[in-house]
Write an enzyme that holds these catalytic residues in place. Structure first.
Site, mmCIF file in Angstrom:
data_model
loop_
_atom_site.group_PDB
_atom_site.id
_atom_site.type_symbol
_atom_site.label_atom_id
_atom_site.label_comp_id
_atom_site.label_asym_id
_atom_site.label_seq_id
_atom_site.Cartn_x
_atom_site.Cartn_y
_atom_site.Cartn_z
ATOM 1 N N ASP A 30 65.126 58.277 23.008
ATOM 2 C CA ASP A 30 64.492 57.193 22.247
ATOM 3 C C ASP A 30 63.181 56.735 22.868
ATOM 4 O O ASP A 30 62.850 57.098 24.005
ATOM 5 C CB ASP A 30 65.466 56.007 22.108
ATOM 6 C CG ASP A 30 66.262 55.717 23.373
ATOM 7 O OD1 ASP A 30 65.800 56.115 24.469
ATOM 8 O OD2 ASP A 30 67.320 55.102 23.290
ATOM 9 N N ASP B 134 76.318 46.379 23.421
ATOM 10 C CA ASP B 134 76.925 46.234 22.096
ATOM 11 C C ASP B 134 77.503 47.562 21.603
ATOM 12 O O ASP B 134 77.816 47.708 20.434
ATOM 13 C CB ASP B 134 75.895 45.682 21.095
ATOM 14 C CG ASP B 134 74.678 46.602 20.931
ATOM 15 O OD1 ASP B 134 74.655 47.691 21.554
ATOM 16 O OD2 ASP B 134 73.755 46.238 20.180
ATOM 17 N N HIS C 227 75.895 50.542 21.757
ATOM 18 C CA HIS C 227 74.929 51.537 21.259
ATOM 19 C C HIS C 227 74.820 52.735 22.191
ATOM 20 O O HIS C 227 75.056 52.632 23.404
ATOM 21 C CB HIS C 227 73.553 50.913 20.977
ATOM 22 C CG HIS C 227 72.787 50.436 22.169
ATOM 23 N ND1 HIS C 227 72.379 49.133 22.345
ATOM 24 C CD2 HIS C 227 72.314 51.094 23.255
ATOM 25 C CE1 HIS C 227 71.698 49.021 23.459
ATOM 26 N NE2 HIS C 227 71.644 50.204 24.042
ATOM 27 N N GLU D 152 72.319 51.426 16.968
ATOM 28 C CA GLU D 152 72.939 50.108 17.068
ATOM 29 C C GLU D 152 74.176 50.011 16.162
ATOM 30 O O GLU D 152 74.318 50.792 15.213
ATOM 31 C CB GLU D 152 71.921 49.037 16.656
ATOM 32 C CG GLU D 152 70.741 48.882 17.620
ATOM 33 C CD GLU D 152 71.086 48.037 18.857
ATOM 34 O OE1 GLU D 152 72.230 48.106 19.347
ATOM 35 O OE2 GLU D 152 70.182 47.327 19.346
HETATM 36 C C1 F6R Z 1 68.034 54.403 26.679
HETATM 37 C C2 F6R Z 1 69.293 54.462 25.952
HETATM 38 C C3 F6R Z 1 70.180 53.264 25.879
HETATM 39 C C4 F6R Z 1 70.728 52.871 27.258
HETATM 40 C C5 F6R Z 1 71.624 51.641 27.135
HETATM 41 C C6 F6R Z 1 72.197 51.220 28.465
HETATM 42 O O1 F6R Z 1 67.358 55.633 26.573
HETATM 43 O O2 F6R Z 1 69.573 55.467 25.395
HETATM 44 O O3 F6R Z 1 71.253 53.563 25.019
HETATM 45 O O4 F6R Z 1 71.445 53.939 27.785
HETATM 46 O O5 F6R Z 1 70.897 50.590 26.574
HETATM 47 O O6 F6R Z 1 71.148 50.787 29.267
HETATM 48 P P1 F6R Z 1 71.377 50.429 30.819
HETATM 49 O O7 F6R Z 1 71.656 51.709 31.508
HETATM 50 O O8 F6R Z 1 70.063 49.819 31.245
HETATM 51 O O9 F6R Z 1 72.513 49.474 30.863
#
Ligand code: F6R
Length: 253
Positions: free
Chosen positions: A67, A136, A138, A143
């Protein structure tokens, strides 16, 4: 789904880096699906160490990231392209031309998404998709929703995601509200999925993912349908999963 219980973040990082390194050794021209965020930082640090020790060679590896924030330039310190360059790519011998991140500067979402789909389609498959877990539920920036979206799409980030990601910005107001993300079908097409989850802030959602039903309201729950998905989680992240086996490795039906 195979769950590996580890003691802490350091062990998690080591185990996930070892798994990725093993794939690179066995298949030097593999395609890695990569994630950003706080959780993979230790994994990337350990991969850089293995590279510096001469144990892995990235020269034939390709990567496709999950992303990117809509509206951020590649050289913006908050962009995911910049994150990947700083935290991994500039420290290993991967060919920059073989690393792909959605184009956050492309303001037309339809064009940004179809161009990224075309990049993904150039590869026969992603050999290993690394995932973190959003608070959440994702994965990528898919989402919670009432349906799984198959391919790359422009997503409006949930308030919880904006709040969580504001730790990487000076001010919450700076966090972009939209992002381009790989879709669920492309994540699920990977030969192997590795999700890494650390810390007590992820405990409640990890329980929903591991013990709850498959539902787009908890996007990561879809991983139950993948034939080769490994979750590495530390004790803190697994603290709410009291119904699950306490062994260091267990398989969920
Ligand atoms: C970012 C991504 C997100 C993160 C998620 C957890 O490329 O794909 O899904 O993996 O937001 O983020 P952290 O590791 O910062 O808790």
């Amino acid at each position: 789904m195979r769950v590996i219980r580890v003691s802490d973040y350091e062990e998690l990082s080591l185990r996930s880096a070892d798994l990725i390194a093993s794939l690179i050794i066995l298949k030097p021209d593999c395609v890695l699906g990569l994630a950003t965020g706080g959780t993979p930082l230790g994994t990337y640090r350990d991969l850089i160490r293995l590279y510096r020790e001469g144990r892995i060679d990235f020269s034939q590896v390709s990567s496709v990231n999950l992303d990117e924030y809509r509206g951020l330039k590649p050289d913006d310190p908050h962009s995911y392209r910049y994150f990947m360059d700083q935290n991994l790519f500039q420290n290993i011998n991967i060919d920059p031309a073989h690393t792909f991140v959605p184009d956050g500067c492309e303001s037309d979402p339809a064009s940004a998404c179809s161009k990224y789909d075309a990049i993904i389609d150039r590869f026969p498959l992603i050999d290993l998709q690394l995932l973190g877990l959003g608070g959440d539920g994702h994965i990528g920036f898919n989402e919670p929703s009432d349906c799984f979206i198959r391919r790359t799409h422009c997503v409006t980030l949930k308030e919880e995601t904006i709040r969580a990601n504001s730790r990487f910005f000076q001010d919450k107001a700076e966090v972009p509200h939209q992002a381009y993300t790989m879709g669920i079908a492309d994540i699920m097409k990977a030969s192997r999925i590795l999700m890494i989850v650390s810390g007590s802030s992820k405990a409640a959602i990890l329980r929903q993912v591991l013990e709850g039903p498959v539902t787009p309201a908890v996007p990561a729950s879809v991983l139950h349908l993948h034939r080769n998905c490994t979750v590495i989680a530390d004790e803190d992240a697994l603290q709410c999963c009291d119904r699950l086996c306490k062994d260091s490795q267990f398989i969920l039906p």
